[in-house]
Design an enzyme around this catalytic site. Structure first.
Site, mmCIF file in Angstrom:
data_model
loop_
_atom_site.group_PDB
_atom_site.id
_atom_site.type_symbol
_atom_site.label_atom_id
_atom_site.label_comp_id
_atom_site.label_asym_id
_atom_site.label_seq_id
_atom_site.Cartn_x
_atom_site.Cartn_y
_atom_site.Cartn_z
ATOM 1 N N HIS A 188 -6.577 -10.436 -1.318
ATOM 2 C CA HIS A 188 -6.291 -9.046 -1.727
ATOM 3 C C HIS A 188 -6.953 -8.066 -0.753
ATOM 4 O O HIS A 188 -6.329 -7.134 -0.262
ATOM 5 C CB HIS A 188 -6.789 -8.812 -3.160
ATOM 6 C CG HIS A 188 -6.940 -7.360 -3.522
ATOM 7 N ND1 HIS A 188 -8.018 -6.604 -3.097
ATOM 8 C CD2 HIS A 188 -6.164 -6.516 -4.234
ATOM 9 C CE1 HIS A 188 -7.878 -5.360 -3.544
ATOM 10 N NE2 HIS A 188 -6.769 -5.279 -4.233
ATOM 11 N N ASN A 189 -8.217 -8.296 -0.464
ATOM 12 C CA ASN A 189 -8.927 -7.381 0.435
ATOM 13 C C ASN A 189 -8.353 -7.419 1.849
ATOM 14 O O ASN A 189 -8.276 -6.388 2.512
ATOM 15 C CB ASN A 189 -10.420 -7.725 0.477
ATOM 16 C CG ASN A 189 -11.143 -7.248 -0.765
ATOM 17 O OD1 ASN A 189 -10.548 -7.155 -1.838
ATOM 18 N ND2 ASN A 189 -12.415 -6.953 -0.641
#
Ligand SMILES: *[C@@H]1O[C@H](CO)[C@@H](O)[C@H](O)[C@H]1NC(C)=O
Ligand SMILES: *[C@@H]1O[C@H](CO)[C@@H](O)[C@H](O)[C@H]1NC(C)=O
Ligand SMILES: *[C@@H]1O[C@H](CO)[C@@H](O)[C@H](O)[C@H]1NC(C)=O
Ligand SMILES: *[C@@H]1O[C@H](CO)[C@@H](O)[C@H](O)[C@H]1NC(C)=O
Length: 492
Positions: A188-189
């Site tokens: 996600h990051n």
């Protein structure tokens, strides 16, 4: 002694921890709060937590004694040694079946290790990604829990009730075993790095080639936020561009152009290299930050290394230019998410994790930094076919990139023609063209490897003959003085 009342315990009263506690209390849970600096607990109980179902604990033992069984304890402390230290302190007070949840930004190999160590002691470990910043923690974060599946029935209700919702569905589901929750948070990051870089490139192209003011660029983002690009990051970019300093000029133009990073994008890119997945967009986004960081060298180079002049009339049709840019951003973003899911799929195979793909997309749909309307389409694609080989094979996305293609190519051409750095747009297009090419020039590359290193190659099946047999590792005597020993014989 009376029955303990606490539904869940939380260690670490920094802003994320406090907000998560208040969120859980608002949803009717009794939360037991602990912080190493005990005065923080007292302060919290007398202020923010006043009148709410929150119990302050002044020691680890008090924390544990106040919890119903099996005990559920969330750690929201600094990733690394602090997590291990608190687990050590908790262990003497816990019983078999109790649950420790690490909600920090831990690197997934650490969560793998903690899961194994605690399993051996009968303690259920959960590593949970938490995204959404302070605001998310308070009013609905995206939660990505993974680890010991036996823990899930005991935390499901709390987690899903405090998480963000998308069309009524919680942005929280079980991700998979061991460190899978933190793994998915890491990806996600990484994707967040890519989205931010793409948006920054779009801004820069509008500013340089397009000659737009920050206010006008803000208006474009406002417009885009009503269409397929509708997302949290586009929305805040609009607001940033509208924000003026006290002298009435855009504040963003006063910010030093040197990007910082905490390492989660790098972890994602490194993992992609480890697993051999072409996660090119996230990789470029990390490198773009690195390039921005060498400001001194860039300033020097700007007066030494020439590039094209941008003519005043570089953009003839402003509307077309902006439409093309929107298509380029949309298509590049699709590529980035397709690459992200390729990586997660490979991780599932490599680490032997059974992962819940539609749930992962849904968890990113709301609450977190990359939340967007677009993730609703990804969720739909994986719900239609949980085994979907590549996002680009889903009809919605095939159609989207097909439609976006012309504008995307024009935008990338423009940046090349006028010397505007656009690594994320460019790498996305290169990936797209590579991915849709059935026969790449890796034939020549294999020949080179065999020529100088006797690394051998395989033959195209349709072109096999008596000397070049299908499936065999072939070494050719390219020079007339080559030996008989191929590299595969010794690179066991
Ligand atoms: C205690 O609270 C402070 C903030 O009030 C926070 O910075 C710190 O990380 C917390 N530490 C632990 C381990 O509870
Ligand atoms: C910032 O300044 C511009 C003009 O430079 C103006 O158009 C815009 O409305 C201002 N933004 C805000 C939020 O006041
Ligand atoms: C490679 O080719 C040369 C020239 O044709 C020949 O003399 C030599 O024996 C060959 N080497 C091998 C290992 O077959
Ligand atoms: C190389 O291997 C081939 C086939 O195994 C053999 O016929 C030839 O004599 C070998 N050449 C040398 C130089 O060992």
């Amino acid at each position: 002694m009376s029955e303990p009342k606490g539904d869940i315990g939380l260690i670490g009263l920094a802003v994320m921890g406090q907000n998560l506690i208040l969120n859980a209390a608002d949803h009717g849970y009794t939360v037991v709060a602990f912080n190493r600096t005990v005065s923080k607990v007292d302060h919290f109980i007398e202020n923010e937590a006043k009148g709410k179902s929150i119990i302050g604990a002044r020691s680890i033992q008090e924390l544990v004694d106040n919890l119903k069984r099996p005990r559920r304890i969330i750690l929201l402390v600094k990733a690394g040694a602090a997590v291990d230290a608190f687990i050590e302190q908790l262990l003497p007070y816990l019983e078999k079946g109790d649950i420790i949840i690490d909600g920090g930004n831990s690197h997934f190999p650490d969560s793998n290790r903690r899961y194994e160590e605690l399993k051996g002691k009968g303690i259920r470990f959960v590593g949970s990604g938490v995204s959404g910043g302070e605001e998310g923690a308070r009013y609905g974060p995206s939660l990505m829990p993974g680890g010991d599946a036996e823990a899930w029935p005991y935390i499901k209700e709390i987690f899903q009730s405090i998480s963000a919702k998308s069309d009524g569905e919680p942005c929280c589901d079980w991700v998979g075993p061991a460190g899978a929750g933190h793994y998915v948070k890491m990806v996600h990051n990484g994707i967040e790095y890519g989205d931010m870089q793409l948006i920054s490139e779009a801004y820069y192209i509008m500013k340089t080639v397009g000659g737009l003011t920050d206010k006008e660029i803000g208006d474009v983002f406002a417009q885009w936020n009503k269409g397929v690009l509708d997302s949290f990051l586009i929305e805040i970019t609009r607001d940033i561009l509208y924000y003026n300093d006290t002298d009435g000029t855009p504040l963003v133009e006063k910010i030093l152009d040197q990007a910082g990073q905490k390492g989660t994008g790098k972890w994602t890119a490194m993992n992609a290299l480890d697993l051999g997945i072409p996660l090119t967009l996230v990789g470029e986004a990390v490198f773009a930050r690195c390039l921005s960081a060498v400001k001194g060298e860039r300033v020097k180079a700007s007066s030494i290394l020439p590039g094209p002049q941008i003519p005043k009339d570089a953009v003839k049709d402003k509307k077309e230019f902006i439409d093309n840019l929107e298509q380029a951003l949309y298509a590049s973003k699709i590529i980035s998410y397709a690459q992200g899911f390729m990586l997660i799929r490979e991780a599932a195979k490599e680490y032997n994790w059974d992962l819940n793909f539609p749930a992962i997309a849904l968890m990113w749909r709301g609450g977190c930094i990359i939340r967007s309307v677009f993730l609703g389409e990804i969720t739909k694609a994986f719900k239609e076919d949980p085994q979907l080989e590549n996002l680009l094979f889903n009809k919605f996305f095939t159609d989207a990139v097909t439609k976006a293609q012309a504008g995307w190519r024009k935008t990338v051409s423009l940046t090349a023609e006028y010397g505007i750095p656009a690594p994320a747009f460019t790498t996305a297009l290169s990936f797209y063209d590579g991915y849709r090419t059935a026969y790449l020039p890796a034939n020549l590359l294999q020949a080179q490897r065999d020529y100088f290193g006797a690394h051998t190659f395989k033959v195209v099946p349709e072109k096999a003959n008596d000397n070049l047999k299908v499936g065999e590792a072939i070494h050719i005597n390219w020079t007339g003085h080559g030996g008989n020993v191929s590299a595969t014989t010794y690179d066991a």
